[in-house]
Design an enzyme around this catalytic site. Structure first.
Site, PDB file in Angstrom:
ATOM      1  N   ALA A 131      49.115  47.038  41.990  1.00 49.26           N
ATOM      2  CA  ALA A 131      49.900  47.605  41.634  1.00 49.26           C
ATOM      3  C   ALA A 131      50.125  46.808  39.908  1.00 49.26           C
ATOM      4  O   ALA A 131      50.033  47.382  38.923  1.00 49.26           O
ATOM      5  CB  ALA A 131      51.372  47.670  41.947  1.00 49.26           C
TER       6      ALA A 131
ATOM      7  N   SER B 291      50.432  26.874  34.115  1.00 48.18           N
ATOM      8  CA  SER B 291      51.850  26.562  34.408  1.00 48.18           C
ATOM      9  C   SER B 291      52.282  25.064  34.482  1.00 48.18           C
ATOM     10  O   SER B 291      53.309  25.074  34.709  1.00 48.18           O
ATOM     11  CB  SER B 291      51.870  27.510  35.714  1.00 48.18           C
ATOM     12  OG  SER B 291      51.345  26.918  36.570  1.00 48.18           O
TER      13      SER B 291
ATOM     14  N   LYS C 219      47.797  44.870  38.791  1.00 49.56           N
ATOM     15  CA  LYS C 219      46.367  44.890  37.927  1.00 49.56           C
ATOM     16  C   LYS C 219      46.329  46.211  37.165  1.00 49.56           C
ATOM     17  O   LYS C 219      45.570  46.739  36.119  1.00 49.56           O
ATOM     18  CB  LYS C 219      45.147  44.668  38.703  1.00 49.56           C
ATOM     19  CG  LYS C 219      45.421  43.058  39.077  1.00 49.56           C
ATOM     20  CD  LYS C 219      45.166  42.113  38.187  1.00 49.56           C
ATOM     21  CE  LYS C 219      44.990  40.658  38.311  1.00 49.56           C
ATOM     22  NZ  LYS C 219      45.009  39.684  37.015  1.00 49.56           N
TER      23      LYS C 219
ATOM     24  N   ASN D  59      44.488  35.711  30.941  1.00 50.49           N
ATOM     25  CA  ASN D  59      43.651  35.608  32.216  1.00 50.49           C
ATOM     26  C   ASN D  59      44.485  35.121  33.275  1.00 50.49           C
ATOM     27  O   ASN D  59      44.265  35.432  34.515  1.00 50.49           O
ATOM     28  CB  ASN D  59      42.558  34.674  31.885  1.00 50.49           C
ATOM     29  CG  ASN D  59      42.106  33.965  33.344  1.00 50.49           C
ATOM     30  OD1 ASN D  59      41.105  34.503  33.807  1.00 50.49           O
ATOM     31  ND2 ASN D  59      42.712  32.646  33.554  1.00 50.49           N
TER      32      ASN D  59
ATOM     33  N   TYR E 163      49.421  43.119  44.130  1.00 54.28           N
ATOM     34  CA  TYR E 163      48.458  42.619  43.227  1.00 54.28           C
ATOM     35  C   TYR E 163      47.739  43.946  42.570  1.00 54.28           C
ATOM     36  O   TYR E 163      47.575  44.025  41.436  1.00 54.28           O
ATOM     37  CB  TYR E 163      47.336  41.937  43.833  1.00 54.28           C
ATOM     38  CG  TYR E 163      46.398  41.155  43.235  1.00 54.28           C
ATOM     39  CD1 TYR E 163      46.537  40.133  42.434  1.00 54.28           C
ATOM     40  CD2 TYR E 163      44.964  41.837  43.356  1.00 54.28           C
ATOM     41  CE1 TYR E 163      45.444  39.687  41.674  1.00 54.28           C
ATOM     42  CE2 TYR E 163      43.838  41.303  42.480  1.00 54.28           C
ATOM     43  CZ  TYR E 163      44.348  40.200  41.565  1.00 54.28           C
ATOM     44  OH  TYR E 163      43.135  39.595  40.884  1.00 54.28           O
TER      45      TYR E 163
ATOM     46  N   ILE F   5      35.026  37.170  42.758  1.00 54.24           N
ATOM     47  CA  ILE F   5      34.280  36.065  41.826  1.00 54.24           C
ATOM     48  C   ILE F   5      34.807  34.710  42.519  1.00 54.24           C
ATOM     49  O   ILE F   5      35.933  34.594  42.974  1.00 54.24           O
ATOM     50  CB  ILE F   5      34.996  36.021  40.146  1.00 54.24           C
ATOM     51  CG1 ILE F   5      34.762  37.218  39.710  1.00 54.24           C
ATOM     52  CG2 ILE F   5      34.282  35.054  39.685  1.00 54.24           C
ATOM     53  CD1 ILE F   5      33.367  37.967  39.357  1.00 54.24           C
TER      54      ILE F   5
ATOM     55  N   GLY G 206      45.925  30.524  31.659  1.00 57.24           N
ATOM     56  CA  GLY G 206      45.272  30.041  32.793  1.00 57.24           C
ATOM     57  C   GLY G 206      43.847  29.767  32.595  1.00 57.24           C
ATOM     58  O   GLY G 206      42.836  29.827  33.442  1.00 57.24           O
TER      59      GLY G 206
ATOM     60  N   SER H  44      41.661  43.645  37.429  1.00 59.24           N
ATOM     61  CA  SER H  44      40.879  43.565  38.761  1.00 59.24           C
ATOM     62  C   SER H  44      40.386  44.837  39.058  1.00 59.24           C
ATOM     63  O   SER H  44      40.923  45.839  38.707  1.00 59.24           O
ATOM     64  CB  SER H  44      41.545  43.055  39.642  1.00 59.24           C
ATOM     65  OG  SER H  44      40.958  42.984  41.009  1.00 59.24           O
TER      66      SER H  44
ATOM     67  N   ARG I 255      41.475  26.336  34.980  1.00 58.56           N
ATOM     68  CA  ARG I 255      40.542  26.345  36.173  1.00 58.56           C
ATOM     69  C   ARG I 255      40.051  27.626  36.302  1.00 58.56           C
ATOM     70  O   ARG I 255      40.294  28.563  35.773  1.00 58.56           O
ATOM     71  CB  ARG I 255      41.218  25.710  37.362  1.00 58.56           C
ATOM     72  CG  ARG I 255      42.721  26.579  37.823  1.00 58.56           C
ATOM     73  CD  ARG I 255      43.408  25.597  38.762  1.00 58.56           C
ATOM     74  NE  ARG I 255      44.712  26.321  38.962  1.00 58.56           N
ATOM     75  CZ  ARG I 255      44.949  27.194  39.903  1.00 58.56           C
ATOM     76  NH1 ARG I 255      43.797  27.371  40.751  1.00 58.56           N
ATOM     77  NH2 ARG I 255      46.072  27.464  40.195  1.00 58.56           N
TER      78      ARG I 255
END
Ligand code: NAP
Length: 246
Positions: free
Chosen positions: A156, A36, A158, A89, A154, A187, A11, A141, A14
Site C-alpha cells: 500500500a 535515520s 509503495k 529511496n 508495504y 534486489i 537512505g 516497488s 547502505r
C-alpha cells in the site's frame, strides 16, 4: 551532465541508496545523504564516498518526522545553495499477514515509506520551482503494482508512492520539474537478507531472468532518469525486476 549537480538521497548510507550515491559520486555530483541514524556503517560509507573526490555531507533525519525533515532540508539548502535532484529511496518493511500486523507496524511503514517521501519532496519543491528545474526519483516497488501476500502495509505504501509521483509530475511539469518512480523487484540488500536460502531459491526459480537483482541495476536506472538523456520522460513507473511482473 551530472557533474557538480547537487543530489539528495534519502537512505543513502547502505543498500540501494548507497549504490546510487556511489554512481552519482563517480559522475562528479555533490551529495547530501540522509540517514535515520549515525551508525558505524554510515560513517564508513560516507567516508568512502568522500574519498571519491566530491563534496558529500551526511544529515541525520527521521523522514517520518515532518519537523526534522523541514529543519534538515533548510540545512541542506544552506550548505549547498540549491539542489538539482532528489532521490526518495529510504524505506522499510514490517511484513506479516494482515490480522497479525500490529497497528505500529502498519503506521511505521506508511509513515516512513509514503509520508516520508511526501514530506521530503514537499520540503524541496519550492527550491525546484524557484530555480525552474528539478528532478525527483522515487523508489517504489514492483509489489506496489502487483501486490504481495504478507506485505499489505508495504504494498500500500509503495502503491501510494506511484500515485504521488504521477501527481507531482502533473503538478510541476510546466515548471520544468520531472518526477518518476522506479519499481525494483528482488534486489540483494539487507532488506532481502532476511529471506532464507530456500526462499531465495524459490524466488530465483520463479523469475524469468533466474536471479536476484543487484543494487547497481537500480542505480543505473536512477542515473538515466537523472540525466538529460531522459528529458522527455516524466510520470513513469519503470520496473527493474528481472521479469517478475510481466
Ligand atoms: P535497506 O538496505 O534496508 O536500506 C534502507 C535505507 O533506508 C537505509 O539507508 C536506512 O537508513 C533508510 N531509512 C530507513 N528508515 C528511515 C527513516 N525513518 N528516515 C531516514 N532514513 C531511513 O533497503 P534497500 O533494500 O536498500 O531498499 C532501498 C529502497 O528500495 C527502499 O525504499 C525499499 O523499499 C526499496 N525496494 C527494495 C527492494 C529490495 O529487494 N531490496 C525491492 C523493492 C523496493 P538507516 O541506516 O539510517 O536506518
Amino acid at each position: 551532465m551530472l557533474k557538480d549537480k547537487v543530489v539528495v538521497i534519502t537512505g543513502g548510507t547502505r543498500g540501494i541508496g548507497y549504490e546510487i550515491a556511489r554512481k552519482f559520486a563517480q559522475n562528479g555530483s555533490k551529495l547530501g545523504i540522509i540517514a535515520s541514524r549515525m551508525s558505524e556503517q554510515a560513517i564508513k560509507n560516507v567516508d568512502e564516498l568522500q574519498k571519491m573526490g566530491t563534496e558529500v555531507r551526511l544529515y541525520i533525519c527521521d523522514i517520518k518526522d515532518s519537523e526534522q525533515v523541514e529543519t534538515e532540508a533548510k540545512r541542506i539548502l544552506d550548505d549547498f545553495g540549491n539542489i538539482d535532484i532528489l532521490i526518495n529511496n529510504a524505506g522499510i518493511t514490517r511484513d506479516n499477514l494482515l490480522p497479525s500486523l500490529g497497528i505500529a507496524e502498519i503506521d511505521e511503514v506508511i509513515d516512513v515509506n509514503l509520508k516520508g517521501t511526501i514530506y521530503v519532496t514537499r520540503a524541496f519543491i519550492k527550491n525546484f520551482v524557484r530555480q525552474r528545474h528539478g528532478n525527483i526519483i522515487n523508489i517504489s516497488s514492483v509489489v506496489g503494482m502487483m501486490g504481495n501476500k504478507g506485505q499489505t502495509n508495504y504494498a500500500a505504501s509503495k502503491a501510494g508512492i506511484i500515485g504521488f509521483s504521477k501527481s507531482v509530475a502533473k503538478e510541476y511539469g510546466r515548471k520544468n520539474i520531472r518526477c518518476n518512480a522506479i519499481a525494483p523487484g528482488y534486489i540483494a540488500t539487507e532488506m532481502t537478507g532476511a529471506l532464507t536460502g530456500d526462499m531465495v531459491e524459490n524466488i530465483k526459480q520463479s523469475l524469468p531472468l533466474g536471479m536476484l537483482g543487484e543494487p547497481s541495476d537500480v542505480a543505473n536506472l536512477a542515473l538515466f532518469l537523472a540525466d538529460d538523456c531522459s528529458k522527455y520522460i516524466t510520470g513513469e513507473v519503470i520496473k527493474v525486476d528481472g521479469g517478475m511482473y510481466v
